[in-house]
Design an enzyme around this catalytic site. Structure first.
Site, PDB file in Angstrom:
ATOM      1  N   MET A 189       7.865  54.412 173.242  1.00  0.00           N
ATOM      2  CA  MET A 189       8.203  54.047 174.256  1.00  0.00           C
ATOM      3  C   MET A 189       8.225  54.965 175.170  1.00  0.00           C
ATOM      4  SD  MET A 189      11.041  51.385 173.264  1.00  0.00           S
ATOM      5  CE  MET A 189      11.598  51.366 171.459  1.00  0.00           C
ATOM      6  N   ASP A 244       5.131  38.752 169.344  1.00  0.00           N
ATOM      7  CA  ASP A 244       5.973  39.850 170.472  1.00  0.00           C
ATOM      8  C   ASP A 244       4.337  40.534 170.792  1.00  0.00           C
ATOM      9  OD1 ASP A 244       5.258  42.126 169.268  1.00  0.00           O
ATOM     10  OD2 ASP A 244       7.412  41.243 168.298  1.00  0.00           O
ATOM     11  N   LYS A 276       7.769  40.308 175.667  1.00  0.00           N
ATOM     12  CA  LYS A 276       8.537  40.066 177.223  1.00  0.00           C
ATOM     13  C   LYS A 276       7.256  40.392 177.384  1.00  0.00           C
ATOM     14  CE  LYS A 276      11.978  43.409 176.040  1.00  0.00           C
ATOM     15  NZ  LYS A 276      11.555  44.774 174.396  1.00  0.00           N
TER      16      LYS A 276
HETATM   17  N1  SAH Z   1       7.963  48.574 165.910  1.00  0.00           N
HETATM   18  C1  SAH Z   1       6.271  49.368 166.704  1.00  0.00           C
HETATM   19  C2  SAH Z   1       7.276  50.080 167.407  1.00  0.00           C
HETATM   20  C3  SAH Z   1       8.125  48.887 168.452  1.00  0.00           C
HETATM   21  S1  SAH Z   1       7.868  49.831 169.840  1.00  0.00           S
HETATM   22  C4  SAH Z   1       5.627  50.753 165.219  1.00  0.00           C
HETATM   23  O1  SAH Z   1       5.891  50.805 164.406  1.00  0.00           O
HETATM   24  O2  SAH Z   1       4.842  50.850 165.857  1.00  0.00           O
HETATM   25  C5  SAH Z   1       7.007  49.552 171.271  1.00  0.00           C
HETATM   26  C6  SAH Z   1       6.009  51.391 171.214  1.00  0.00           C
HETATM   27  O3  SAH Z   1       5.443  51.258 170.312  1.00  0.00           O
HETATM   28  C7  SAH Z   1       5.684  51.424 172.397  1.00  0.00           C
HETATM   29  O4  SAH Z   1       6.474  51.541 173.532  1.00  0.00           O
HETATM   30  C8  SAH Z   1       4.440  52.387 172.134  1.00  0.00           C
HETATM   31  O5  SAH Z   1       5.373  53.527 172.259  1.00  0.00           O
HETATM   32  C9  SAH Z   1       4.226  51.839 169.908  1.00  0.00           C
HETATM   33  N2  SAH Z   1       3.195  51.687 170.168  1.00  0.00           N
HETATM   34  C10 SAH Z   1       3.274  50.099 169.859  1.00  0.00           C
HETATM   35  N3  SAH Z   1       2.130  50.334 169.515  1.00  0.00           N
HETATM   36  C11 SAH Z   1       1.284  51.106 169.963  1.00  0.00           C
HETATM   37  C12 SAH Z   1      -0.313  51.600 170.059  1.00  0.00           C
HETATM   38  N4  SAH Z   1      -1.006  50.743 169.769  1.00  0.00           N
HETATM   39  N5  SAH Z   1      -0.257  52.997 170.841  1.00  0.00           N
HETATM   40  C13 SAH Z   1       0.266  53.499 170.966  1.00  0.00           C
HETATM   41  N6  SAH Z   1       1.415  53.535 171.309  1.00  0.00           N
HETATM   42  C14 SAH Z   1       1.966  51.748 170.673  1.00  0.00           C
END
Ligand code: SAH
Length: 460
Positions: free
Chosen positions: A380, A246, A268
């Protein structure tokens, strides 16, 4: 190749070791751990009695002592070293004089010992330190339970050979075991499932079905930096036939996927909701049923706002084999990068991991986050920054509580903005485009960025 590698059966005879020093003792220990019978010719003051399979003889070895020996190792010094070498050579017994390559007909390798699986690394005696470094690298490549897998295969070998007469059929059968759910089960310590899976496969092979069993790996890819992939994740990516990924999975991570694997984007895109979870589930199950090794690659960890739980349920329901591989969730990756401890003695005793995305719709109850000793991490959070701010302040958090927005954490263009909770919306704007996390709590004051900004203020 100056030396030809072979594996000796240590029970086929005894090893003769000569010498008192550390080198001799190290060899004795190694042989002992391999279950070898050892006759150790050492001076009486070396302090060792008979130990297990080791017979300690407090005298100089004679030529006749080499009878029944399968190998001779000497670290006795001259003239005994040379003498043992001559005697052994005359009797065609392999001999190794420690640190004297000219007096060796065999050398001992650096060893990776995983039970039934043993890897020996040699440099023809030229560079033992290099051999050790190579061993370390191979150690990280080999699954910890590879020896258990070999043992299970060994256990089935005769039965499989009886049913599958053609060598080609047997080879294909074992390839399917090693590439499929049976091996995955064994490598996860589930020996009973591994056995059951091999039994099923053998039954199918008997019926001429020879189906390839598919498997799904639900893999956490970490926050963005490919060096933060786990070894297990990398292995699954290198083994994959097809990868569903994704929008959080960076191109640098996708580069680590096996070159020939098919890549399917199911994330998305801007202004578009993408494929949809039901369709993703359907395609994953379909690919696995067609016998493919499927990797479902997700940002961070699959079980932290990653819908990995739903996918597991779908796979269970469909009866498809699967493995969940954790990843470094973005909160942990971002915290480490920002040098922002999520807990700290007396300052933060709790971490709350929440999503800001639905904060407005769900009339979230923020009262659980009122405690000033709780660090709140909101995923998010970019578009929901003002909701998080209002919710926490309404719950009683001090508007001056330190807060951070970390955008694109661990990626090349990562950015962090720090300030007060009541300025959260501005901080989000400062951090720029997502993905981004919000962190609210006392410990934000300890982050590298906060300290650097303070230094600037003092200078001004
Ligand atoms: N499973 C993922 C989260 C997915 S939801 C995890 O464990 O990190 C998606 C959210 O993850 C984004 O909106 C953001 O808040 C966060 N996120 C994912 N990658 C990120 C990154 N490199 N830096 C900051 N926030 C991140």
């Amino acid at each position: 190749m100056r030396f030809f590698p072979i594996f000796l059966d240590p029970s086929a005879g005894s090893f003769v070791v000569a010498g008192n020093g550390e080198a001799a003792e190290a060899k004795v220990r190694l042989l002992e751990s391999a279950g070898a019978r050892v006759r150790w010719f050492a001076a009486p003051n070396n302090g060792h009695a008979t130990l297990g399979q080791v017979e300690v003889l407090a005298r100089t070895p004679l030529e006749s002592d080499l009878g029944g020996a399968i190998a001779v190792i000497s670290a006795a010094g001259d003239p005994l070293d040379g003498q043992l070498y001559e005697w052994a050579k005359a009797r065609s017994i392999p001999v190794n004089v420690v640190d004297r390559p000219e007096l060796c007909t065999f050398i001992t390798p650096a060893i990776i010992d995983r039970g039934e699986v043993v890897v020996a690394v040699g440099t023809s005696g030229s560079a033992p330190v290099l051999a050790r470094r190579i061993r370390e690298q191979i150690e990280t490549l080999l699954p910890a339970r590879i020896g258990e897998l070999a043992a299970i295969i060994g256990h089935w070998r005769a039965r499989v050979a009886k049913k599958l007469r053609a060598i080609r059929d047997r080879r294909r059968f074992w390839e399917q075991v090693i590439d499929g759910p049976a091996a995955q089960a064994a490598l996860s310590g589930k020996a009973i499932e591994a056995d059951a899976s091999i039994a099923t496969l053998l039954e199918q092979a008997n019926n001429g079905e020879a189906l390839r069993q598919g498997i799904v790996h639900i893999v956490g890819a970490g926050p963005g930096d490919p060096d933060l992939l786990t070894i297990k994740a990398l292995r699954a990516m290198q083994d994959a036939d097809i990868v569903f990924h994704d929008e959080l999975v960076t191109p640098e991570i996708l580069e680590r996927v096996r070159r020939d694997a098919e890549r399917v984007f199911v994330g998305k895109k801007r202004g578009d909701h993408g494929v949809g979870q039901d369709e993703i589930n359907r395609r994953i199950v379909e690919a696995a049923r067609a016998g493919q090794r499927v990797v479902r690659l997700k940002g961070g960890d699959p079980f932290v706002f990653g819908r990995g739980g739903e996918e597991v349920e779908v796979l269970r329901e469909a009866g498809v084999a699967y493995v969940v591989v954790p990843g470094i969730t973005s909160a942990l990756g971002c915290a480490a990068e920002a040098e922002l401890p999520l807990t700290f003695r007396n300052e933060s005793t709790r971490v709350a991991v929440i999503t800001a995305h639905r904060a407005d719709q769900s009339a979230a109850d923020w009262s659980g986050f009122a405690d000033p000793l709780t660090t709140v991490v909101a995923y998010m959070g970019l578009s929901g920054a003002s909701k998080v701010r209002d919710g926490l302040i309404a719950a009683g958090r001090d508007p001056a509580t330190p807060a951070a927005v970390i955008a694109r954490g661990t990626r090349k263009d990562s950015k962090i903005a720090v300030g007060r909770l009541d300025a959260l919306a501005a901080l989000a704007a400062q951090a720029g485009k997502g993905p981004a996390l919000i962190v609210v709590g006392q410990t934000v004051r300890r982050s590298a960025k906060w300290i650097a900004e303070l230094a600037k203020e003092h200078a001004a």
